[in-house]
Design a protein around this motif. Structure first.
Motif, PDB file in Angstrom:
ATOM      1  N   PHE A 177       7.872   2.927  10.541  1.00 40.77           N
ATOM      2  CA  PHE A 177       7.054   4.133  10.730  1.00 40.77           C
ATOM      3  C   PHE A 177       6.721   4.779   9.385  1.00 40.77           C
ATOM      4  O   PHE A 177       5.570   5.161   9.143  1.00 40.77           O
ATOM      5  CB  PHE A 177       7.811   5.125  11.614  1.00 40.77           C
ATOM      6  CG  PHE A 177       7.247   6.517  11.560  1.00 40.77           C
ATOM      7  CD1 PHE A 177       6.090   6.846  12.254  1.00 40.77           C
ATOM      8  CD2 PHE A 177       7.862   7.508  10.791  1.00 40.77           C
ATOM      9  CE1 PHE A 177       5.566   8.124  12.192  1.00 40.77           C
ATOM     10  CE2 PHE A 177       7.351   8.792  10.733  1.00 40.77           C
ATOM     11  CZ  PHE A 177       6.188   9.103  11.441  1.00 40.77           C
ATOM     12  N   GLN A 178       7.698   4.905   8.520  1.00 39.76           N
ATOM     13  CA  GLN A 178       7.472   5.555   7.225  1.00 39.76           C
ATOM     14  C   GLN A 178       6.475   4.769   6.387  1.00 39.76           C
ATOM     15  O   GLN A 178       5.552   5.344   5.788  1.00 39.76           O
ATOM     16  CB  GLN A 178       8.791   5.697   6.477  1.00 39.76           C
ATOM     17  CG  GLN A 178       8.666   6.376   5.115  1.00 39.76           C
ATOM     18  CD  GLN A 178       9.992   6.466   4.393  1.00 39.76           C
ATOM     19  OE1 GLN A 178      10.992   5.927   4.856  1.00 39.76           O
ATOM     20  NE2 GLN A 178      10.016   7.151   3.277  1.00 39.76           N
ATOM     21  N   ASN A 179       6.636   3.450   6.328  1.00 36.13           N
ATOM     22  CA  ASN A 179       5.736   2.638   5.511  1.00 36.13           C
ATOM     23  C   ASN A 179       4.314   2.652   6.060  1.00 36.13           C
ATOM     24  O   ASN A 179       3.339   2.759   5.301  1.00 36.13           O
ATOM     25  CB  ASN A 179       6.254   1.201   5.441  1.00 36.13           C
ATOM     26  CG  ASN A 179       7.527   1.084   4.630  1.00 36.13           C
ATOM     27  OD1 ASN A 179       7.809   1.934   3.788  1.00 36.13           O
ATOM     28  ND2 ASN A 179       8.301   0.060   4.875  1.00 36.13           N
ATOM     29  N   VAL A 205       9.333   5.625  -0.046  1.00 31.94           N
ATOM     30  CA  VAL A 205       9.050   4.390   0.670  1.00 31.94           C
ATOM     31  C   VAL A 205      10.309   3.552   0.663  1.00 31.94           C
ATOM     32  O   VAL A 205      11.159   3.672  -0.232  1.00 31.94           O
ATOM     33  CB  VAL A 205       7.886   3.619   0.001  1.00 31.94           C
ATOM     34  CG1 VAL A 205       8.273   3.136  -1.375  1.00 31.94           C
ATOM     35  CG2 VAL A 205       7.441   2.438   0.860  1.00 31.94           C
ATOM     36  N   VAL A 206      10.453   2.721   1.690  1.00 32.49           N
ATOM     37  CA  VAL A 206      11.580   1.797   1.777  1.00 32.49           C
ATOM     38  C   VAL A 206      11.028   0.413   2.027  1.00 32.49           C
ATOM     39  O   VAL A 206       9.902   0.238   2.491  1.00 32.49           O
ATOM     40  CB  VAL A 206      12.563   2.178   2.898  1.00 32.49           C
ATOM     41  CG1 VAL A 206      13.322   3.427   2.557  1.00 32.49           C
ATOM     42  CG2 VAL A 206      11.836   2.343   4.220  1.00 32.49           C
ATOM     43  N   GLY A 220       9.614  11.700   2.864  1.00 31.51           N
ATOM     44  CA  GLY A 220      10.346  10.484   2.548  1.00 31.51           C
ATOM     45  C   GLY A 220      11.832  10.717   2.403  1.00 31.51           C
ATOM     46  O   GLY A 220      12.651   9.915   2.866  1.00 31.51           O
ATOM     47  N   ALA A 221      12.208  11.839   1.767  1.00 31.38           N
ATOM     48  CA  ALA A 221      13.628  12.144   1.602  1.00 31.38           C
ATOM     49  C   ALA A 221      14.296  12.406   2.953  1.00 31.38           C
ATOM     50  O   ALA A 221      15.427  11.953   3.202  1.00 31.38           O
ATOM     51  CB  ALA A 221      13.800  13.346   0.681  1.00 31.38           C
ATOM     52  N   LYS A 236       0.828  -1.208   0.000  1.00 36.18           N
ATOM     53  CA  LYS A 236       0.000   0.000   0.000  1.00 36.18           C
ATOM     54  C   LYS A 236       0.862   1.258   0.000  1.00 36.18           C
ATOM     55  O   LYS A 236       0.558   2.243  -0.683  1.00 36.18           O
ATOM     56  CB  LYS A 236      -0.933  -0.017   1.200  1.00 36.18           C
ATOM     57  CG  LYS A 236      -1.982  -1.118   1.164  1.00 36.18           C
ATOM     58  CD  LYS A 236      -2.859  -1.093   2.386  1.00 36.18           C
ATOM     59  CE  LYS A 236      -3.972  -2.128   2.297  1.00 36.18           C
ATOM     60  NZ  LYS A 236      -3.466  -3.502   2.196  1.00 36.18           N
ATOM     61  N   ALA A 237       1.950   1.238   0.773  1.00 38.44           N
ATOM     62  CA  ALA A 237       2.837   2.406   0.786  1.00 38.44           C
ATOM     63  C   ALA A 237       3.491   2.611  -0.571  1.00 38.44           C
ATOM     64  O   ALA A 237       3.617   3.742  -1.058  1.00 38.44           O
ATOM     65  CB  ALA A 237       3.902   2.228   1.874  1.00 38.44           C
ATOM     66  N   PHE A 238       3.899   1.527  -1.197  1.00 42.00           N
ATOM     67  CA  PHE A 238       4.530   1.614  -2.511  1.00 42.00           C
ATOM     68  C   PHE A 238       3.540   2.135  -3.546  1.00 42.00           C
ATOM     69  O   PHE A 238       3.883   2.969  -4.390  1.00 42.00           O
ATOM     70  CB  PHE A 238       5.044   0.226  -2.905  1.00 42.00           C
ATOM     71  CG  PHE A 238       6.114   0.249  -3.952  1.00 42.00           C
ATOM     72  CD1 PHE A 238       7.420   0.575  -3.632  1.00 42.00           C
ATOM     73  CD2 PHE A 238       5.823  -0.059  -5.269  1.00 42.00           C
ATOM     74  CE1 PHE A 238       8.409   0.589  -4.597  1.00 42.00           C
ATOM     75  CE2 PHE A 238       6.807  -0.039  -6.239  1.00 42.00           C
ATOM     76  CZ  PHE A 238       8.101   0.280  -5.897  1.00 42.00           C
TER      77      PHE A 238
END
Length: 387
Positions: free
Chosen positions: A325-327, A64-65, A131-132, A51-53
């Motif tokens: 956390f980011q995803n 995203v990572v 994201g950066a 979903k994040a991607f």
């Protein structure tokens, strides 16, 4: 249960002459330098990463990572439409006054205003900035062992993972799935979750709307249609040999008879090189990239498995925590319709205590309530309702 497995493994592998470490000692050792960190980093799995991607793709940089072992996942066919409806419902629910929240049906009408982006381009947003910054923070944390102790393992793994994700995220495949070939539809769309839904989102195309019908049931990537909007992945379609006049000369296509909003007739460039012969070039790039990345990911995992114990596990956990956390944040983030290349202007709203009343009010103003009537009331109507 990584701690329990570690304790059992440690007790079983100890020799008979060596005293077994106490529980306190093993817990202290685990908290000093954690082991089995791969299990901890896999708490958030591939569904969240998917979903994040899907949320972040569309630009050369993807905010995203991907953690080790989670891999990549393709977007669902109706992901954009599903998220568009979810985010519109959430936004309108917050704007509704408290005294109006006891309703049976709410119909919100929007008008598409058009986007300045082309058929294959998204805008840069604050998602990319966040994201950066998180990516730079991850690389900074991973560089701490390298700067203090000369241990480059954590930094290498973090940098390589970041490079792999960005490589996959910049493929044109994702833009082809998130943007339809028809960019200027004049149709009227009704978005709802089904017969029992309390929310209906009406979007009037006005010749400036994305073709939501194509997004809900898109053409497969193996077909030519998804790639026709890319100038570097398609070419002008030659005249149809059947389109000739009475004198045997080629006849120019009548563009006036074409559906409004369609791009000029083009066809995808076909890749005729083994082993991906006979498929569009854009799809061949996706297949080749995934084939190469599968080997590279496997090689990275083998190298990570060789490092049975990281000397700086807390740095690796900190990097993984930022990733999770980011995803999770990006996967659940509400996006405005303009961020999906579909800017909307609110035209009106109908809030009714009964479903039939709401449909009648909408039909009185816009004369488009019959399709909704068939959806919510498929059976015969009462005499008063029919009148």
């Amino acid at each position: 249960m990584p701690i329990l497995s570690y304790l059992l493994h440690g007790r079983a592998s100890g020799s008979g002459n060596e005293p077994s470490p106490t529980v306190q000692e093993e817990l202290a050792a685990q908290w000093y330098n954690p082991t089995d960190i791969a299990s901890i980093l896999l708490i958030i799995g591939g569904d969240v990463v998917q979903k994040a991607f899907a949320q972040g793709t569309g630009k050369p940089y993807v905010p995203v990572v991907v953690n080790l072992d989670t891999g990549y996942a393709r977007e669902s066919k109706s992901f954009v439409v599903d998220r568009l409806l979810r985010d519109l419902e959430a936004r309108e629910a917050r704007r509704l006054a408290s005294e109006d929240r006891d309703y049976s049906l709410k119909i919100t009408v929007f008008e598409a205003t058009g986007t300045r982006n082309g058929p294959t381009r998204f805008s840069w947003t604050y998602l990319h900035l966040v994201g950066a910054l998180i990516t730079l923070a991850q690389l900074g944390i991973a560089a701490i062992p390298l700067a203090l102790k000369g241990d480059w393992s954590v930094f290498l793994i973090t940098a390589v993972e970041t490079a792999f994700v960005q490589w996959c995220g910049c493929l044109p495949e994702w833009t082809s799935e998130k943007l339809p070939s028809r960019q200027k539809s004049d149709a009227l769309y009704a978005l709802s979750s089904g017969n029992c839904a309390r929310e209906i989102m009406i979007i009037i195309g006005c010749g400036k709307c994305l073709d939501l019908e194509s997004l809900a049931a898109p053409h497969p990537s193996r077909a030519s249609r998804p790639w026709e909007k890319f100038s570097w992945l398609s070419r002008s379609r030659p005249d149809d040999p059947e389109e000739i006049d009475l004198e045997g000369k080629p006849r120019k296509p009548d563009l006036k008879k074409r559906r409004p909003g369609l791009q000029p007739q083009r066809e995808a460039i076909v890749w005729n090189v083994w082993p991906f012969g006979g498929v569009p070039l854009g799809f061949a790039l996706t297949r080749m990239t995934h084939a190469v990345l599968s080997v590279l990911w496997l090689s990275l995992l083998v190298n990570v498995a060789a490092l049975r114990e990281f000397r700086d596990s807390w740095c690796f956990l900190a990097v993984g925590g930022l990733r999770m956390f980011q995803n999770a944040w990006l996967a659940a983030k509400e996006l405005g319709p303009a961020m999906r290349n579909l800017p909307l202007k609110k035209k009106g709203q109908f809030v009714a205590p009964k479903v039939m009343d709401g449909l009648m009010d909408f039909h009185t103003i816009y004369s488009r309530g019959l399709p909704l009537l068939e959806e919510f009331f498929p059976g015969p109507l009462l005499e008063a309702e029919a009148k």
